[in-house]
Design a protein around this motif. Sequence first.
Motif, mmCIF file in Angstrom:
data_model
loop_
_atom_site.group_PDB
_atom_site.id
_atom_site.type_symbol
_atom_site.label_atom_id
_atom_site.label_comp_id
_atom_site.label_asym_id
_atom_site.label_seq_id
_atom_site.Cartn_x
_atom_site.Cartn_y
_atom_site.Cartn_z
ATOM 1 N N PRO A 90 0.829 -1.209 0.000
ATOM 2 C CA PRO A 90 0.000 0.000 0.000
ATOM 3 C C PRO A 90 0.864 1.260 0.000
ATOM 4 O O PRO A 90 1.869 1.335 0.721
ATOM 5 C CB PRO A 90 -0.803 -0.129 1.301
ATOM 6 C CG PRO A 90 -0.811 -1.593 1.597
ATOM 7 C CD PRO A 90 0.504 -2.112 1.127
ATOM 8 N N MET A 91 0.470 2.235 -0.811
ATOM 9 C CA MET A 91 1.270 3.442 -0.979
ATOM 10 C C MET A 91 0.375 4.670 -1.041
ATOM 11 O O MET A 91 -0.703 4.636 -1.641
ATOM 12 C CB MET A 91 2.088 3.331 -2.282
ATOM 13 C CG MET A 91 3.027 4.494 -2.559
ATOM 14 S SD MET A 91 3.755 4.389 -4.221
ATOM 15 C CE MET A 91 4.505 2.763 -4.159
ATOM 16 N N ILE A 92 0.800 5.745 -0.432
ATOM 17 C CA ILE A 92 0.110 7.026 -0.525
ATOM 18 C C ILE A 92 0.555 7.722 -1.817
ATOM 19 O O ILE A 92 1.745 7.726 -2.149
ATOM 20 C CB ILE A 92 0.437 7.908 0.693
ATOM 21 C CG1 ILE A 92 -0.129 7.279 1.963
ATOM 22 C CG2 ILE A 92 -0.105 9.328 0.520
ATOM 23 C CD1 ILE A 92 0.307 7.971 3.245
ATOM 24 N N LEU A 93 -0.399 8.289 -2.544
ATOM 25 C CA LEU A 93 -0.090 9.011 -3.775
ATOM 26 C C LEU A 93 -0.537 10.463 -3.622
ATOM 27 O O LEU A 93 -1.687 10.729 -3.281
ATOM 28 C CB LEU A 93 -0.813 8.376 -4.968
ATOM 29 C CG LEU A 93 -0.507 6.905 -5.254
ATOM 30 C CD1 LEU A 93 -1.376 6.405 -6.407
ATOM 31 C CD2 LEU A 93 0.969 6.704 -5.587
ATOM 32 N N VAL A 94 0.375 11.386 -3.881
ATOM 33 C CA VAL A 94 0.076 12.819 -3.823
ATOM 34 C C VAL A 94 0.083 13.331 -5.260
ATOM 35 O O VAL A 94 1.134 13.442 -5.888
ATOM 36 C CB VAL A 94 1.113 13.575 -2.968
ATOM 37 C CG1 VAL A 94 0.750 15.050 -2.861
ATOM 38 C CG2 VAL A 94 1.226 12.942 -1.588
ATOM 39 N N MET A 95 -1.104 13.622 -5.782
ATOM 40 C CA MET A 95 -1.272 13.847 -7.222
ATOM 41 C C MET A 95 -1.582 15.314 -7.521
ATOM 42 O O MET A 95 -2.523 15.884 -6.971
ATOM 43 C CB MET A 95 -2.399 12.955 -7.746
ATOM 44 C CG MET A 95 -2.146 11.470 -7.520
ATOM 45 S SD MET A 95 -3.612 10.439 -7.811
ATOM 46 C CE MET A 95 -4.567 10.802 -6.324
ATOM 47 N N LEU A 96 -0.794 15.893 -8.441
ATOM 48 C CA LEU A 96 -1.017 17.279 -8.851
ATOM 49 C C LEU A 96 -0.357 17.523 -10.191
ATOM 50 O O LEU A 96 0.317 16.651 -10.739
ATOM 51 C CB LEU A 96 -0.514 18.257 -7.807
ATOM 52 C CG LEU A 96 0.986 18.341 -7.480
ATOM 53 C CD1 LEU A 96 1.256 19.585 -6.632
ATOM 54 C CD2 LEU A 96 1.492 17.125 -6.699
ATOM 55 N N ARG A 97 -0.564 18.706 -10.730
ATOM 56 C CA ARG A 97 0.055 19.043 -12.007
ATOM 57 C C ARG A 97 1.316 19.866 -11.767
ATOM 58 O O ARG A 97 1.460 20.497 -10.706
ATOM 59 C CB ARG A 97 -0.920 19.814 -12.884
ATOM 60 C CG ARG A 97 -1.398 21.153 -12.321
ATOM 61 C CD ARG A 97 -2.335 21.811 -13.299
ATOM 62 N NE ARG A 97 -2.761 23.139 -12.863
ATOM 63 C CZ ARG A 97 -3.367 24.026 -13.645
ATOM 64 N NH1 ARG A 97 -3.634 23.723 -14.896
ATOM 65 N NH2 ARG A 97 -3.716 25.207 -13.173
ATOM 66 N N PRO A 98 2.245 19.880 -12.726
ATOM 67 C CA PRO A 98 3.468 20.663 -12.535
ATOM 68 C C PRO A 98 3.231 22.163 -12.664
ATOM 69 O O PRO A 98 4.089 22.957 -12.280
ATOM 70 C CB PRO A 98 4.390 20.150 -13.648
ATOM 71 C CG PRO A 98 3.462 19.674 -14.718
ATOM 72 C CD PRO A 98 2.269 19.126 -13.992
ATOM 73 N N THR A 99 2.076 22.535 -13.193
ATOM 74 C CA THR A 99 1.768 23.948 -13.412
ATOM 75 C C THR A 99 1.249 24.558 -12.122
ATOM 76 O O THR A 99 0.052 24.771 -11.938
ATOM 77 C CB THR A 99 0.715 24.103 -14.529
ATOM 78 O OG1 THR A 99 1.050 23.228 -15.606
ATOM 79 C CG2 THR A 99 0.669 25.528 -15.036
#
Length: 369
Positions: free
Chosen positions: A186-195
């Motif tokens: 299990p892994m935490i994912l922190v998702m966003l755009r580079p902009t």
Amino acid sequence: MGLTSNTVLALAVAAGVLLFAATVWFWPRLSGRTWRAVLGRVALLLATQLALFSAVGLAANKSFLFYGSWADLLGQETEPGVVVDHSAGSRDIRVVGTQKLDVPGGARPAVGGQIQKVVVAGEKSKITSPAYVYLPPEYFQPQYAGRNFPASIVLTGYPGTAENLIKGLNYPMTAYKQAKAGKMRPMILVMLRPTVAPPRDTECVDIPGGPQTETFFAKDLPKAVTETYRVGKEARNMGFIGNSTGGYCALKMGIHHAETFGAAAGLSAYYKAAEDPTTGDLFHGDKALRARANLLTSLKAKQPAKTSFLVTSSETGEGNLGDTKKFIADVKSPDRVSSIILDSGGHNFNTWRREIPPMLVWMSGRIQA
């Protein structure tokens, strides 16, 4: 049926095919010069073209997620934004909403995990950016209450939206299924755009006199994550993932910030910062800064620190194959490098969806709680 559902797209394609067949079938009967015949031909042509354009538009929207719903398309999405106070004393990450995974029992976080919509306030960079955080089911289960989890920052390409990582590239669902199948931890994912300084493409560079984007991703964001969630503060606890521009940023973080990120995966990454109208002047004549943004140059100067890299390309369809092979050749032990080289695959979502499952398994073997 949602705007981005396969059913809606299939119905649009079927309508286009049927109307095309109807046009061919009925055209001889409508060949006269009466007003009914002329009106019939016009109606068939317009209906066929409308169905075909709808199918193309739905397919494009499904791939790039310009609109997430019918309400969004029709301008009916009127829910106001949330004002977040970033003054002294406020947290670096503020949760402003939650959503569940579409799995049986997913309404319970301990069963399906949870996706949190957050706002990240950069302490040093002074950059504020929205993001999504996927927390796996185990994060909420009592037996794991005292345990930390590995985490990976995940970036889209430019311009991209963070929603693309959820709806288009299916990161949370893929991580959920891979962990449930026992293929990854299990892994935490922190998702966003580079902009993070829209609309400018800052290429994860600390621009002289401008947005300090590298500081945001290398310093502020990891600090915010480790202080908000159960994530360790060592390099072996955190990875960085991205596609296209995000892939360039991921590899850059692995090279220049090995003390923070133990592994970096660049899907269809390029290896030199773009300089075009979308980026503006990134370096302001600073040759050392420009050289630092060239990953092949920086990699040769990197002090090996047991950093793990994963790079991807295709024998046919990608333009980064040559530089990817150079990158692989230049990684020095004890740093490690792995690759996914497809026989064929373009610079698009379909290619990345083929690479994400094995990449997540790889990442799970490189970072730990």
